[in-house]
Design a protein around this motif. Sequence first.
Motif, PDB file in Angstrom:
ATOM      1  N   GLY A   1      10.449 -25.642   5.104  1.00  0.00           N
ATOM      2  CA  GLY A   1       9.599 -27.351   6.474  1.00  0.00           C
ATOM      3  C   GLY A   1       9.754 -28.433   5.957  1.00  0.00           C
ATOM      4  N   VAL A   2      11.125 -28.914   5.459  1.00  0.00           N
ATOM      5  CA  VAL A   2      12.271 -29.882   4.905  1.00  0.00           C
ATOM      6  C   VAL A   2      13.878 -30.276   4.995  1.00  0.00           C
ATOM      7  CG1 VAL A   2      12.426 -32.413   3.204  1.00  0.00           C
ATOM      8  CG2 VAL A   2       9.783 -30.482   3.412  1.00  0.00           C
ATOM      9  N   MET A   3      14.267 -30.762   6.249  1.00  0.00           N
ATOM     10  CA  MET A   3      15.210 -31.151   5.896  1.00  0.00           C
ATOM     11  C   MET A   3      15.700 -32.313   6.006  1.00  0.00           C
ATOM     12  SD  MET A   3      18.024 -29.159   8.861  1.00  0.00           S
ATOM     13  CE  MET A   3      16.793 -29.871  10.294  1.00  0.00           C
ATOM     14  N   VAL A   4      17.647 -32.683   6.144  1.00  0.00           N
ATOM     15  CA  VAL A   4      17.488 -34.339   5.724  1.00  0.00           C
ATOM     16  C   VAL A   4      19.122 -33.744   6.528  1.00  0.00           C
ATOM     17  CG1 VAL A   4      18.064 -36.187   4.505  1.00  0.00           C
ATOM     18  CG2 VAL A   4      16.739 -34.906   3.675  1.00  0.00           C
ATOM     19  N   VAL A   5      19.000 -34.312   7.725  1.00  0.00           N
ATOM     20  CA  VAL A   5      20.437 -34.288   8.601  1.00  0.00           C
ATOM     21  C   VAL A   5      20.737 -35.592   8.308  1.00  0.00           C
ATOM     22  CG1 VAL A   5      21.328 -34.086  10.614  1.00  0.00           C
ATOM     23  CG2 VAL A   5      19.191 -32.392   9.896  1.00  0.00           C
ATOM     24  N   ARG A   6      22.118 -35.326   7.784  1.00  0.00           N
ATOM     25  CA  ARG A   6      22.739 -37.386   7.841  1.00  0.00           C
ATOM     26  C   ARG A   6      24.121 -36.911   8.567  1.00  0.00           C
ATOM     27  NH1 ARG A   6      20.916 -36.476   2.180  1.00  0.00           N
ATOM     28  NH2 ARG A   6      19.733 -37.581   1.360  1.00  0.00           N
ATOM     29  N   THR A   7      24.200 -38.073   9.538  1.00  0.00           N
ATOM     30  CA  THR A   7      25.748 -38.481  10.528  1.00  0.00           C
ATOM     31  C   THR A   7      25.961 -39.713  10.187  1.00  0.00           C
ATOM     32  OG1 THR A   7      24.428 -39.006  12.425  1.00  0.00           O
ATOM     33  CG2 THR A   7      24.108 -37.224  12.091  1.00  0.00           C
ATOM     34  N   ARG A   8      27.162 -39.357  10.335  1.00  0.00           N
ATOM     35  CA  ARG A   8      27.757 -40.925   9.828  1.00  0.00           C
ATOM     36  C   ARG A   8      29.389 -40.594  10.475  1.00  0.00           C
ATOM     37  NH1 ARG A   8      23.984 -40.956   7.310  1.00  0.00           N
ATOM     38  NH2 ARG A   8      23.784 -41.160   5.523  1.00  0.00           N
ATOM     39  N   GLY A   9      29.704 -42.063  10.541  1.00  0.00           N
ATOM     40  CA  GLY A   9      30.534 -41.585  11.797  1.00  0.00           C
ATOM     41  C   GLY A   9      30.750 -44.157  12.131  1.00  0.00           C
ATOM     42  N   PRO A  10      32.021 -44.233  12.685  1.00  0.00           N
ATOM     43  CA  PRO A  10      32.660 -46.018  12.903  1.00  0.00           C
ATOM     44  C   PRO A  10      31.245 -46.730  13.332  1.00  0.00           C
ATOM     45  CG  PRO A  10      33.733 -44.558  14.575  1.00  0.00           C
ATOM     46  CD  PRO A  10      33.146 -43.580  13.608  1.00  0.00           C
ATOM     47  N   LEU A  11      30.835 -45.968  14.909  1.00  0.00           N
ATOM     48  CA  LEU A  11      29.430 -46.684  14.843  1.00  0.00           C
ATOM     49  C   LEU A  11      28.329 -47.240  14.689  1.00  0.00           C
ATOM     50  CD1 LEU A  11      29.212 -49.067  17.896  1.00  0.00           C
ATOM     51  CD2 LEU A  11      28.954 -46.856  18.930  1.00  0.00           C
ATOM     52  N   LEU A  12      28.056 -45.160  14.109  1.00  0.00           N
ATOM     53  CA  LEU A  12      26.082 -45.521  14.273  1.00  0.00           C
ATOM     54  C   LEU A  12      26.306 -44.287  13.281  1.00  0.00           C
ATOM     55  CD1 LEU A  12      23.534 -45.366  14.783  1.00  0.00           C
ATOM     56  CD2 LEU A  12      24.016 -43.444  16.089  1.00  0.00           C
ATOM     57  N   SER A  13      25.193 -44.389  12.042  1.00  0.00           N
ATOM     58  CA  SER A  13      25.769 -43.601  10.702  1.00  0.00           C
ATOM     59  C   SER A  13      23.687 -43.369  10.215  1.00  0.00           C
ATOM     60  CB  SER A  13      25.951 -44.317   9.260  1.00  0.00           C
ATOM     61  OG  SER A  13      27.411 -44.083   9.312  1.00  0.00           O
ATOM     62  N   LEU A  14      22.934 -42.618  10.704  1.00  0.00           N
ATOM     63  CA  LEU A  14      21.770 -42.266  10.448  1.00  0.00           C
ATOM     64  C   LEU A  14      21.250 -40.933   9.413  1.00  0.00           C
ATOM     65  CD1 LEU A  14      20.059 -39.774  12.287  1.00  0.00           C
ATOM     66  CD2 LEU A  14      21.451 -41.172  13.728  1.00  0.00           C
ATOM     67  N   THR A  15      20.253 -40.925   9.569  1.00  0.00           N
ATOM     68  CA  THR A  15      19.629 -40.673   7.982  1.00  0.00           C
ATOM     69  C   THR A  15      18.206 -39.470   8.882  1.00  0.00           C
ATOM     70  OG1 THR A  15      20.678 -41.039   6.050  1.00  0.00           O
ATOM     71  CG2 THR A  15      18.737 -39.301   5.826  1.00  0.00           C
ATOM     72  N   ALA A  16      18.082 -38.454   9.431  1.00  0.00           N
ATOM     73  CA  ALA A  16      17.005 -38.051   9.951  1.00  0.00           C
ATOM     74  C   ALA A  16      16.632 -37.289   9.393  1.00  0.00           C
ATOM     75  CB  ALA A  16      17.324 -36.707  11.557  1.00  0.00           C
ATOM     76  N   VAL A  17      15.122 -36.988   8.502  1.00  0.00           N
ATOM     77  CA  VAL A  17      14.658 -36.286   8.171  1.00  0.00           C
ATOM     78  C   VAL A  17      13.119 -35.524   9.157  1.00  0.00           C
ATOM     79  CG1 VAL A  17      11.992 -36.381   6.526  1.00  0.00           C
ATOM     80  CG2 VAL A  17      14.231 -37.918   6.637  1.00  0.00           C
ATOM     81  N   ALA A  18      13.880 -34.139   9.004  1.00  0.00           N
ATOM     82  CA  ALA A  18      12.630 -33.090   9.790  1.00  0.00           C
ATOM     83  C   ALA A  18      12.247 -32.730   9.483  1.00  0.00           C
ATOM     84  CB  ALA A  18      14.582 -32.206  10.184  1.00  0.00           C
ATOM     85  N   LEU A  19      10.815 -32.939   9.310  1.00  0.00           N
ATOM     86  CA  LEU A  19       9.793 -31.896   8.876  1.00  0.00           C
ATOM     87  C   LEU A  19       8.886 -31.170   9.990  1.00  0.00           C
ATOM     88  CD1 LEU A  19       8.934 -35.530   7.408  1.00  0.00           C
ATOM     89  CD2 LEU A  19       9.458 -33.347   5.923  1.00  0.00           C
ATOM     90  N   SER A  20       9.378 -29.884   9.366  1.00  0.00           N
ATOM     91  CA  SER A  20       8.559 -29.309  10.384  1.00  0.00           C
ATOM     92  C   SER A  20       7.359 -28.137   9.544  1.00  0.00           C
ATOM     93  CB  SER A  20       9.711 -27.997  11.147  1.00  0.00           C
ATOM     94  OG  SER A  20      10.525 -27.210   9.820  1.00  0.00           O
TER      95      SER A  20
END
Length: 329
Positions: free
Chosen positions: A230-249
């Motif tokens: 039920g819990v997933m943490v997706v991290r994307t990193r780049g030169p313009l945009l970096s974010l962490t998405a917490v996906a709760l199903s």
Amino acid sequence: MRSRHEHDELARLPRDARADAYPMPSVPYGWYAVLRSGRLRAGRVVSLHYFGRALVAFRGADGRAAVLDAHCPHYGAHLGAGGKVVGGTVECPFHGWRFGTDGRCVEAPFAVRVPKVSLGGFPVREHSGLVFVYVGPGEPEWEVPEIPETGDRAYAAPIEDTCRARVHVQEMRENIVDESHFHFIHGQPEPLAQEWREDGPFAEARGRIGRQVLGRRIDNTFDAFMYGPGVMVVRTRGPLLSLTAVALSTPVDERTSELRMLYYLRKPPRLALLTPLLKLVFRSQALGEVREEVRIWDHKVHLTRPVLLPHEKGIRALRRWYAQFYPPA
């Protein structure tokens, strides 16, 4: 029993696919986030409905969160419909029976002795701004780790997006390892190549994702960390945009699941004033894609043996890993 809608969906499938489609099994065992901590203020009773059960959440005298079944065993009143918190217990609005955070009845007006009855409930953990409950037999043997971005000032307040779909939570999770859909839904030029690793109830999918945003090519790393069903943490990193998405199903009932997304955007170093603009761009690009996925989920069926192409390895890997969370056949 299948509904008329489900029968119609199955009738439109080819015969071999029809024989392979079936409703998914019961709620997988594991941790699920049922609400954000900020919603559960002291002295407040919050009504919830997950896992096919009416639930209430409240805080005890020590401030700790409790999540219990909502209906009073005395006469069936819903504790979230007029109930209140009294001295760290939840009080039934109908006859004043009170229940502690462990679910046990601690007071019953006019009774010679307190009845030995209890409300059902769950093990609860609270961190990262979320209240988690554990579904499964006995006490949990593993924990969801804290998510550091949720308390890091380098990240903006999260963008929250919550939706529900007529789909099983496993199918929501399979979405992250569905290599081909990244092209058709998310603008990836080719199917996403991923590395898969697993360790007991934890798994990780790593890769790179590229797309066009406002006419500019963005190439980011992509790391999805999975903590149970039920819990997933997706991290994307780049030169313009970096974010962490917490996906709760989270399962709502046997037919419906909820997806709560919390997007934490990293503030640009020395350019924090651009953060509102980045959030606006992200909302315009990403949230519509999630809604498109939800529309598809609402009308799909689960296939036990999908016709996968050679490069579509992620779904097979995730299904093997995910099987551990179901009760024995």
